[in-house]
Write an enzyme that holds these catalytic residues in place. Sequence first.
Site, short mmCIF file in Angstrom:
data_model
loop_
_atom_site.label_atom_id
_atom_site.label_comp_id
_atom_site.label_asym_id
_atom_site.label_seq_id
_atom_site.Cartn_x
_atom_site.Cartn_y
_atom_site.Cartn_z
N LYS A 183 -6.97 22.92 -28.19
CA LYS A 183 -7.49 23.90 -27.62
C LYS A 183 -7.45 24.20 -26.75
O LYS A 183 -8.52 23.77 -26.29
CB LYS A 183 -8.45 25.09 -28.63
CG LYS A 183 -9.16 26.60 -27.96
CD LYS A 183 -10.33 26.53 -28.35
CE LYS A 183 -10.86 27.08 -27.23
NZ LYS A 183 -10.34 27.39 -25.80
N GLU A 258 -16.61 14.65 -21.55
CA GLU A 258 -16.58 14.76 -20.53
C GLU A 258 -17.23 16.44 -19.29
O GLU A 258 -16.04 17.22 -19.92
CB GLU A 258 -15.10 14.94 -20.18
CG GLU A 258 -14.45 13.40 -20.63
CD GLU A 258 -15.11 12.45 -20.45
OE1 GLU A 258 -14.74 12.54 -18.59
OE2 GLU A 258 -15.13 10.97 -20.71
N CYS A 297 -14.59 18.78 -11.68
CA CYS A 297 -15.49 17.69 -12.09
C CYS A 297 -15.95 16.76 -11.30
O CYS A 297 -17.42 16.37 -11.23
CB CYS A 297 -15.09 17.15 -13.76
SG CYS A 297 -13.38 16.30 -13.17
N GLU A 400 -24.30 22.10 -11.00
CA GLU A 400 -22.63 21.75 -10.75
C GLU A 400 -22.84 24.06 -10.16
O GLU A 400 -22.76 24.49 -10.84
CB GLU A 400 -22.10 21.58 -12.35
CG GLU A 400 -20.68 21.62 -11.33
CD GLU A 400 -19.76 21.18 -12.87
OE1 GLU A 400 -20.50 21.84 -14.14
OE2 GLU A 400 -18.71 20.36 -12.48
P1 NAD Z 1 -15.93 25.67 -20.45
O1 NAD Z 1 -16.99 24.48 -21.03
O2 NAD Z 1 -16.25 26.75 -20.50
O3 NAD Z 1 -15.15 25.45 -21.10
C1 NAD Z 1 -14.51 24.08 -21.51
C2 NAD Z 1 -13.87 24.57 -23.19
O4 NAD Z 1 -14.71 24.21 -23.68
C3 NAD Z 1 -12.50 25.93 -22.67
O5 NAD Z 1 -11.29 25.52 -23.44
C4 NAD Z 1 -13.23 26.83 -24.16
O6 NAD Z 1 -12.56 27.95 -24.48
C5 NAD Z 1 -14.65 25.53 -24.94
N1 NAD Z 1 -15.67 26.11 -25.34
C6 NAD Z 1 -16.07 27.06 -24.66
N2 NAD Z 1 -17.08 27.48 -25.48
C7 NAD Z 1 -16.85 26.04 -26.58
C8 NAD Z 1 -17.93 26.44 -27.93
N3 NAD Z 1 -19.06 27.23 -27.55
N4 NAD Z 1 -17.43 25.63 -28.73
C9 NAD Z 1 -16.65 24.89 -28.41
N5 NAD Z 1 -15.48 24.80 -26.99
C10 NAD Z 1 -15.54 26.06 -26.20
O7 NAD Z 1 -15.94 24.48 -19.60
P2 NAD Z 1 -14.94 25.32 -18.00
O8 NAD Z 1 -15.47 26.37 -17.54
O9 NAD Z 1 -13.66 25.90 -18.67
O10 NAD Z 1 -14.44 24.38 -17.38
C11 NAD Z 1 -15.15 23.34 -15.65
C12 NAD Z 1 -16.21 22.66 -16.04
O11 NAD Z 1 -15.57 21.50 -16.53
C13 NAD Z 1 -16.88 21.83 -15.17
O12 NAD Z 1 -17.88 21.56 -15.91
C14 NAD Z 1 -16.43 20.85 -14.91
O13 NAD Z 1 -17.05 19.81 -14.59
C15 NAD Z 1 -15.89 20.21 -16.78
N6 NAD Z 1 -15.12 19.32 -16.13
C16 NAD Z 1 -15.31 17.84 -16.71
C17 NAD Z 1 -14.29 17.18 -16.57
C18 NAD Z 1 -14.40 15.15 -16.89
O14 NAD Z 1 -13.19 14.95 -16.65
N7 NAD Z 1 -16.04 15.58 -16.84
C19 NAD Z 1 -12.84 16.91 -15.71
C20 NAD Z 1 -12.58 18.94 -15.83
C21 NAD Z 1 -14.02 19.41 -15.61
#
Ligand code: NAD
Length: 506
Positions: A183, A258, A297, A400
């Site tokens: 997803k 992650e 990230c 963040e």
């Molecule tokens: P997000 O948490 O809003 O969404 C990430 C994914 O999770 C999306 O596909 C979203 O639809 C899904 N999601 C949201 N709520 C959910 C739930 N309740 N259950 C299951 N899935 C759900 O994050 P974002 O805004 O898309 O991305 C930014 C974040 O990602 C930042 O915090 C960043 O640091 C992190 N990130 C971490 C890494 C790493 O390697 N650690 C890499 C890239 C991004």
Amino acid sequence: MADTTARQAQATIHAGGEWLAGISGATREILDPADARPFAVVAEGDEKDAERAVAAARQAFDHGPWPHTPVAERAALLRRAADLLVRDREELGLLESRDAGKTVEEGRIDIDCVADAFRYFADLVAAEAPGRVVDAGSPDIHSVVVHEPVGVCALITPWNYPLLQASWKIAPALAAGNTFVIKPSEITPMTTVALIELLAEAGLPAGVANLVTGPGHTVGARLAEHPDVDLVSFTGGLASGTKVAQAAAPTVKKVALELGGKNPNVVFADACATEEGFDTAVDQALNAAFIHSGQVCSAGARLIVEESIRDRFVAELARRARKIRLGRGTADGVECGPLVSEQQRAKVEAYVASALAEGAVLRCGGKRPEPGEDRPESGYFYEPTVLDACHREMKVVREEVFGPLLTVETFRTEEEAVLLANDTEYGLAGAVWTTDPGKARRVAGRLRHGTVWINDFHPYLPQAEWGGFGRSGTGRELGPAGLAEYREAKHVYQNLAPKPVRWFAG
Ligand code: NAD
């Protein structure tokens, strides 16, 4: 490459080898962050679509050929996928730019890194021994530990590196013999749709790779809790990651998270003793904080600089930050694209306001740029922003932001530098700049972060594990541990001369 943006009837859901529209018929427009105009429409999947895709993945795992396909064939398929990614590099790089707002050059680099991930995991599995023989202490016992695929994997990915984050999950999941449902982020799904098409072209059997476009609170949540899913691997923010872990707990599935970071970039004065050293440290601090508008990230969002060089360092950093060319990622000469969404820009604006209210000093940025030829007013642009005189109690230093926002803190001693760098609930990545090798090793050894750079920022290697300490997550991607996430260890103990035990006398 097929034109995924023109996919008919928004059939962007892939289950059991078929491209399908969502069961509800709902759709979503995908916006170009540079002008907020739609450039594609996808199916807005929901829980029922998630269930259909899980059923297809379950069927393919339990009854299909992939888990038992010889490792050499699985590796060959991954290498074919890498070749197809390279073939379609231009189109995919452009698509990533439109989806996520990054420059096309960044998009192309992402695609190279995606291909590298596929090749790395192909090589890793191909070179492995099939199992580890254990000495059971008797010639009558043959004991071996083998590693088997974990089963059906739910892979949930964010919007900042849509295809790269997907590949760090898909490549090891396939290499290990799993089936999966991915997803992607609901706002940047296009390159993931394209990758699923490429995997089919590479010869992946139907049902192994499944995709559901749609929101996290419906599709993602259902995947995380689904009893037929054996593992959920999530990349995203801390709040969503916590919900995923909670949803997964009742079925005791494997969980890999992650999550975010609040990454320190520690600069000692000795690193800037020469003009060349100063220029390098400033340049890399700029890159650490502002590449992809800080939506990384591992962004070096906290500059922790030795007090004696702070004024000069920050002045030069701000001077260069003001010159960063903001614009549409597809335009020539643009160095930085917009933020991914209006919501993300509003979040950055709120953090800047809170920082200023808490006493931070604005050195540059802090506002939306003037519109221009390559910078439509409707795009989600925000100027690279440097906030000086920050301290560890400030919200902007603790949380963040995920935007083009750099905070500056200072230290006087090595001890204080380490204390500040570790003073975060996260622990994803950090850097130390010094010409003193002893100091470099001491500080690197004490940083509680999953990746530590010495005199560098941002590079990663597919061979080296990536992941976080603390609330930056659990588990690791990339490297041998990134493959191990997708496996179960099984001990097979064979008695070659079985006899009665006679524990019970009767
Ligand atoms: P997000 O948490 O809003 O969404 C990430 C994914 O999770 C999306 O596909 C979203 O639809 C899904 N999601 C949201 N709520 C959910 C739930 N309740 N259950 C299951 N899935 C759900 O994050 P974002 O805004 O898309 O991305 C930014 C974040 O990602 C930042 O915090 C960043 O640091 C992190 N990130 C971490 C890494 C790493 O390697 N650690 C890499 C890239 C991004």
